[in-house]
Design a protein around this motif. Structure first.
Motif, PDB file in Angstrom:
ATOM      1  N   GLU A 108      54.760  45.745  79.217  1.00 61.04           N
ATOM      2  CA  GLU A 108      55.486  44.499  79.473  1.00 61.04           C
ATOM      3  C   GLU A 108      55.327  44.032  80.921  1.00 61.04           C
ATOM      4  O   GLU A 108      56.287  43.659  81.578  1.00 61.04           O
ATOM      5  N   ILE A 149      62.749  48.078  83.240  1.00 61.52           N
ATOM      6  CA  ILE A 149      61.810  48.097  82.112  1.00 61.52           C
ATOM      7  C   ILE A 149      61.326  49.528  81.851  1.00 61.52           C
ATOM      8  O   ILE A 149      61.321  49.991  80.719  1.00 61.52           O
ATOM      9  N   GLU A 153      63.133  50.842  78.590  1.00 59.98           N
ATOM     10  CA  GLU A 153      62.379  50.548  77.377  1.00 59.98           C
ATOM     11  C   GLU A 153      61.106  51.369  77.226  1.00 59.98           C
ATOM     12  O   GLU A 153      60.689  51.658  76.128  1.00 59.98           O
ATOM     13  N   TYR A 154      60.452  51.689  78.326  1.00 60.41           N
ATOM     14  CA  TYR A 154      59.176  52.383  78.266  1.00 60.41           C
ATOM     15  C   TYR A 154      59.376  53.816  77.859  1.00 60.41           C
ATOM     16  O   TYR A 154      58.746  54.361  77.032  1.00 60.41           O
TER      17      TYR A 154
END
Length: 154
Positions: A108, A149, A153-154
């Motif tokens: 992302e 991020i 999320e990663y």
């Protein structure tokens, strides 16, 4: 610049910092410290997270997941030094990064860099010969602006 020069400059900086702490009021020291932190973040805006193979004497689940993920990514990303292993409880082999190998990944818009480390040392407190102990980990490095991020999320 030799080691003596570096030591001399470091000692000078420590002396100056000690003087600042004694002579300047608390509010000014806080502002100087805030400015120093912003300058450090500007010059090196990266965060590093180490993921050890074992945590508190137990196998670290995160390490195993990263190991599997990077094994597949390393083949796709053209890593040059790989190693094939076959764990006892598996029927097939896995590909892992060799010590010191580094690969990059993008998630992302966040660019991350993974590096594999392996450290071997002798855990011997009685002076007898013992089996060397191997400590493995992965370190992920990314820009501070992508902290949410990467960690979320990663």
């Amino acid at each position: 610049m030799g080691l003596i020069d570096v030591g001399s400059r470091l000692a000078g900086l420590m002396f100056i910092w000690g003087t600042i702490q004694q002579l300047f009021p608390q509010i000014l020291r806080k502002r100087i410290n805030s400015f120093w932190n912003r300058l450090k973040n500007y010059l090196y805006p990266y965060v590093q997270i180490a993921i050890d193979e074992f945590s508190n004497g137990k196998s670290n689940e995160i390490y195993r997941l990263v190991d599997a993920y990077l094994g597949t990514k390393s083949i796709d990303n053209g890593a040059k030094y790989l190693k094939a292993e076959k764990p006892d409880n598996c029927k097939s082999f896995t590909v892992v990064l060799e010590e010191g190998e580094e690969i990059s990944d993008v998630f992302e818009g966040a660019r991350v860099s993974w590096r594999s480390y392996r450290e071997t040392f002798d855990e011997n407190s009685q002076g007898r010969k013992s089996q060397p102990i191997e400590k493995k980990n992965y370190t992920i490095t990314f820009n501070e602006q992508h902290r949410e991020i990467v960690t979320g999320e990663y």
